[in-house]
Scaffold this motif. Structure first.
Motif, PDB file in Angstrom:
ATOM      1  N   LEU A 132       0.823  -1.172   0.059  1.00  0.00           N
ATOM      2  CA  LEU A 132      -0.133   0.072   0.011  1.00  0.00           C
ATOM      3  C   LEU A 132       0.846   1.479   0.040  1.00  0.00           C
ATOM      4  CD1 LEU A 132      -2.726  -1.143   2.478  1.00  0.00           C
ATOM      5  CD2 LEU A 132      -3.038  -0.684   0.083  1.00  0.00           C
ATOM      6  N   ALA A 133       2.079   1.143   0.750  1.00  0.00           N
ATOM      7  CA  ALA A 133       2.689   2.541   0.716  1.00  0.00           C
ATOM      8  C   ALA A 133       3.570   2.645  -0.472  1.00  0.00           C
ATOM      9  CB  ALA A 133       3.700   2.270   1.993  1.00  0.00           C
ATOM     10  N   ASP A 134       3.957   1.445  -1.083  1.00  0.00           N
ATOM     11  CA  ASP A 134       4.592   1.668  -2.378  1.00  0.00           C
ATOM     12  C   ASP A 134       3.680   2.211  -3.487  1.00  0.00           C
ATOM     13  OD1 ASP A 134       6.835   0.710  -1.525  1.00  0.00           O
ATOM     14  OD2 ASP A 134       6.737  -1.447  -2.252  1.00  0.00           O
ATOM     15  N   ALA A 135       2.303   1.680  -3.316  1.00  0.00           N
ATOM     16  CA  ALA A 135       1.302   2.150  -4.247  1.00  0.00           C
ATOM     17  C   ALA A 135       1.021   3.711  -4.295  1.00  0.00           C
ATOM     18  CB  ALA A 135       0.256   1.198  -4.108  1.00  0.00           C
ATOM     19  N   LEU A 136       1.078   4.013  -3.113  1.00  0.00           N
ATOM     20  CA  LEU A 136       0.729   5.427  -2.675  1.00  0.00           C
ATOM     21  C   LEU A 136       1.818   6.461  -2.881  1.00  0.00           C
ATOM     22  CD1 LEU A 136      -1.424   5.026   0.388  1.00  0.00           C
ATOM     23  CD2 LEU A 136      -2.245   5.850  -1.805  1.00  0.00           C
ATOM     24  N   GLY A 137       3.186   5.890  -2.915  1.00  0.00           N
ATOM     25  CA  GLY A 137       4.506   6.658  -3.044  1.00  0.00           C
ATOM     26  C   GLY A 137       4.542   7.284  -1.891  1.00  0.00           C
ATOM     27  N   VAL A 138       4.478   6.459  -0.762  1.00  0.00           N
ATOM     28  CA  VAL A 138       4.678   7.226   0.592  1.00  0.00           C
ATOM     29  C   VAL A 138       5.560   5.962   1.479  1.00  0.00           C
ATOM     30  CG1 VAL A 138       2.674   8.666   0.849  1.00  0.00           C
ATOM     31  CG2 VAL A 138       2.489   6.586   1.732  1.00  0.00           C
ATOM     32  N   SER A 139       5.886   6.387   2.604  1.00  0.00           N
ATOM     33  CA  SER A 139       6.718   5.462   3.131  1.00  0.00           C
ATOM     34  C   SER A 139       5.837   4.751   4.501  1.00  0.00           C
ATOM     35  CB  SER A 139       8.002   6.248   4.217  1.00  0.00           C
ATOM     36  OG  SER A 139       7.263   7.147   4.987  1.00  0.00           O
ATOM     37  N   ILE A 140       6.296   3.873   4.701  1.00  0.00           N
ATOM     38  CA  ILE A 140       5.463   3.132   5.775  1.00  0.00           C
ATOM     39  C   ILE A 140       5.355   3.876   7.099  1.00  0.00           C
ATOM     40  CG2 ILE A 140       5.312   1.048   7.399  1.00  0.00           C
ATOM     41  CD1 ILE A 140       7.119  -0.710   5.235  1.00  0.00           C
ATOM     42  N   THR A 141       6.451   4.645   7.247  1.00  0.00           N
ATOM     43  CA  THR A 141       6.403   5.901   8.421  1.00  0.00           C
ATOM     44  C   THR A 141       5.336   6.652   8.330  1.00  0.00           C
ATOM     45  OG1 THR A 141       8.739   5.725   8.512  1.00  0.00           O
ATOM     46  CG2 THR A 141       7.498   7.405   9.696  1.00  0.00           C
ATOM     47  N   THR A 142       4.835   7.079   7.081  1.00  0.00           N
ATOM     48  CA  THR A 142       3.760   8.008   6.812  1.00  0.00           C
ATOM     49  C   THR A 142       2.429   7.291   7.127  1.00  0.00           C
ATOM     50  OG1 THR A 142       5.145   9.307   5.198  1.00  0.00           O
ATOM     51  CG2 THR A 142       2.613   9.541   5.021  1.00  0.00           C
TER      52      THR A 142
END
Length: 190
Positions: free
Chosen positions: A58-68
């Motif tokens: 999900l993070a990769d698909a959104l282009g955000v880090s897991i932290t976010t």
């Protein structure tokens, strides 16, 4: 509220926020991430705790880090994260684990991790988006880094960097624990 409940609530809120920020429908995000629409609904409603793999997709698909996706507050210019603010992503009974230490969204997601791998254990990762780079430093033991099917021994005191858009994984084939620090840099979503 328990730590797990707070984490579940943060993930629900942040996933919904970033999906809206990117203009993705449930179906669009499900398709990009390879995660079912139903799972995304359950996560956004804080009814489930997804696996590490699902959270990464999900993070990769959104282009955000897991932290976010997991953080409760990312508004500070300087953010000090103490031991209580780190996120244990997975662990085994033998003592292997990975802990997300800190991350940021500036110029694309950037995450720093601490890993422990006990003898005979390992972890595999699906390919990340093109342009993703992982850097790691082994502090104890000898890591076997597997990238695109090729094995690379990384002994204590050594570092490695690789493009992580291919299947990859980390193994401890030795007799002593492996301790490493890893940074993951994901390019921003265009």
């Amino acid at each position: 509220m328990s730590d797990l409940d707070q984490l579940t609530q943060s993930l629900a809120r942040n996933l919904k926020h970033w999906r809206g920020e990117r203009g993705f429908t449930l179906d669009a995000l499900a398709s990009r991430a390879g995660v079912s629409r139903g799972m995304i609904i359950q996560i956004e409603q804080a009814r489930t705790n997804p696996s590490v793999g699902t959270t990464v997709k999900l993070a990769d698909a959104l282009g955000v880090s897991i932290t976010t996706l997991l953080d409760q507050d990312q508004s500070a210019k300087v953010r000090v994260v103490g031991p209580a603010g780190t996120v244990r992503m997975w662990s085994t009974d033998a003592g292997s684990s990975s802990t997300l230490l800190v991350g940021t969204e500036r110029r694309g997601p950037l995450e720093m991790w601490e890993w422990w791998l006990m003898p005979g254990e390992g972890s595999e990762s699906d390919p990340h988006p093109p342009g993703t780079v992982e850097m790691l430093n082994v502090r104890e033991g000898t890591l076997t880094l597997v990238a695109n099917g090729a094995e690379h021994p990384v002994p204590a005191g050594s570092s490695a960097v690789f493009e992580a858009h291919v299947a990859h994984g980390y193994r401890n084939d030795g007799t002593e624990p492996v301790r490493m620090t890893m940074c993951v840099s994901v390019p921003p979503v265009p």
